[in-house]
Design an enzyme around this catalytic site. Structure first.
Site, short mmCIF file in Angstrom:
data_model
loop_
_atom_site.label_atom_id
_atom_site.label_comp_id
_atom_site.label_asym_id
_atom_site.label_seq_id
_atom_site.Cartn_x
_atom_site.Cartn_y
_atom_site.Cartn_z
N HIS A 115 34.94 44.33 38.75
CA HIS A 115 35.84 43.27 38.19
C HIS A 115 35.02 42.95 36.86
CE1 HIS A 115 37.29 42.13 42.75
NE2 HIS A 115 37.88 43.42 42.23
N CYS A 179 41.14 37.87 14.49
CA CYS A 179 42.65 37.81 14.32
C CYS A 179 43.10 36.36 14.48
CB CYS A 179 43.52 38.81 15.24
SG CYS A 179 43.29 38.00 16.97
N GLY A 217 28.32 41.50 51.89
CA GLY A 217 28.92 40.33 51.68
C GLY A 217 29.99 40.43 51.01
N SER A 219 34.57 40.26 52.26
CA SER A 219 35.39 39.89 53.29
C SER A 219 36.46 41.23 53.21
CB SER A 219 36.07 38.59 53.30
OG SER A 219 36.75 38.59 51.93
N LEU A 261 22.24 38.03 54.54
CA LEU A 261 21.89 39.42 53.58
C LEU A 261 20.76 39.62 53.37
CD1 LEU A 261 24.46 41.27 52.80
CD2 LEU A 261 25.16 38.84 53.64
ZN LIG Z 1 41.70 38.91 18.10
#
Ligand SMILES: [Zn+2]
Length: 279
Positions: A115, A179, A217, A219, A261
């Site tokens: 993630h 940007c 750890g 689910s 754990l």
């Molecule tokens: Zn940018």
């Protein structure tokens, strides 16, 4: 019985570890879910974040308050035990659903961060990437009167703290220096986003070459992790789980221990270390 089975599986080696928020709770970062598997907090989705400047103000104010506490969390015995298993040559890979970097700080390397990581921030519009510490400094300068130390609240696994609308009002967000877009997001897979396909494939490949999937750890309520347990079960690769509470993969699980754990993994390392006392 269960313990001996777990020790045998891990001692055999070729273990793929899949860790979730439950591994970091002993470091003071609570999970998303209670022991019943129900979600206790509702994270902001990526579409909410990108939809309005107001949502970004809310996200970044919460995250600004949570970041120092999140960054101060220390690895626990569980993270150190995982690093020990890796050093003992017993692992094929370590996949984590956590974005806290605690595996690495606990001494493990080559972590697959399913993630992403809260260490980085990306601009959604031009793709520029920034260190989180840099963005934190921008936010600090833009909000000289925002006293984050004085704001209390429970830290959450994605690194933010719940704040009231009143606390969020007036918070200035940061802009991309390339940007000028204000659509900055943490370089993590937020709710509503998918993990990049090559990364998912890398995880499947790692599980496929393993003789055990050890879930720590988690689910496994979210498909991004559950699919690996389901895949392992289908390939007849044993799935061992150490966690507190129900999991979505109980049907796929060969061995399940519901125990803390840190202590359990420390014992596990002792049991599989060559030259250890007979078990
Ligand atoms: Zn940018």
């Amino acid at each position: 019985m269960k313990w001996a089975a777990l020790v045998d599986l891990v001692a055999e080696g070729r273990v793929c570890i899949l860790s979730g928020a439950g591994l970091s709770t002993e470091s003071g970062i609570p999970g998303y879910r209670g022991a019943d598997g129900e979600r206790r907090v509702t994270p902001m989705t990526v579409s909410e974040l990108l939809a309005s400047p107001h949502a970004r103000q809310r996200y970044w104010a919460r995250s600004f308050v949570g970041y120092p506490r999140f960054a101060a969390a220390e690895p626990n015995d569980g993270h150190r035990a995982v690093a020990d298993l890796q050093r003992l040559g017993l692992t094929t890979g370590i996949i984590t659903q956590n974005v806290d970097g605690l595996h690495q700080r606990g001494g493990a390397d080559e972590i697959i961060e399913l993630h992403g990581s809260l260490d980085a921030v990306v601009c959604v519009d031009c793709g520029e990437s920034y260190a989180r510490t840099t963005v934190d400094e921008w936010l600090r300068q833009a909000n000289p009167r925002f006293d984050r130390e004085a704001m209390t609240g429970q830290i959450r696994p994605d690194g933010d703290v719940l704040l009231t609308d009143e606390q969020v009002a007036g918070f200035a967000t940061a802009r991309c220096v390339v940007c000028r877009s204000d659509r900055l997001k943490p370089d993590v897979v937020m709710f509503g986003e998918s993990v990049a396909k090559p990364l998912v494939q890398k995880c499947f490949d790692t599980v496929a070459e393993s003789s055990c999937l050890l879930v720590l750890g988690s689910s496994l309520m979210v498909m991004s992790g559950f699919r690996f347990a389901r895949f392992a079960a289908r390939e007849r690769i044993p799935v061992a789980v150490i966690t507190q509470g129900v999991t979505r993969a109980d049907a796929e699980t060969t061995v399940k221990l519901e125990s803390p754990l840190g202590a359990t993994l420390t014992q596990l390392v002792a049991a599989v270390t060559p030259g250890a006392a007979p078990r």
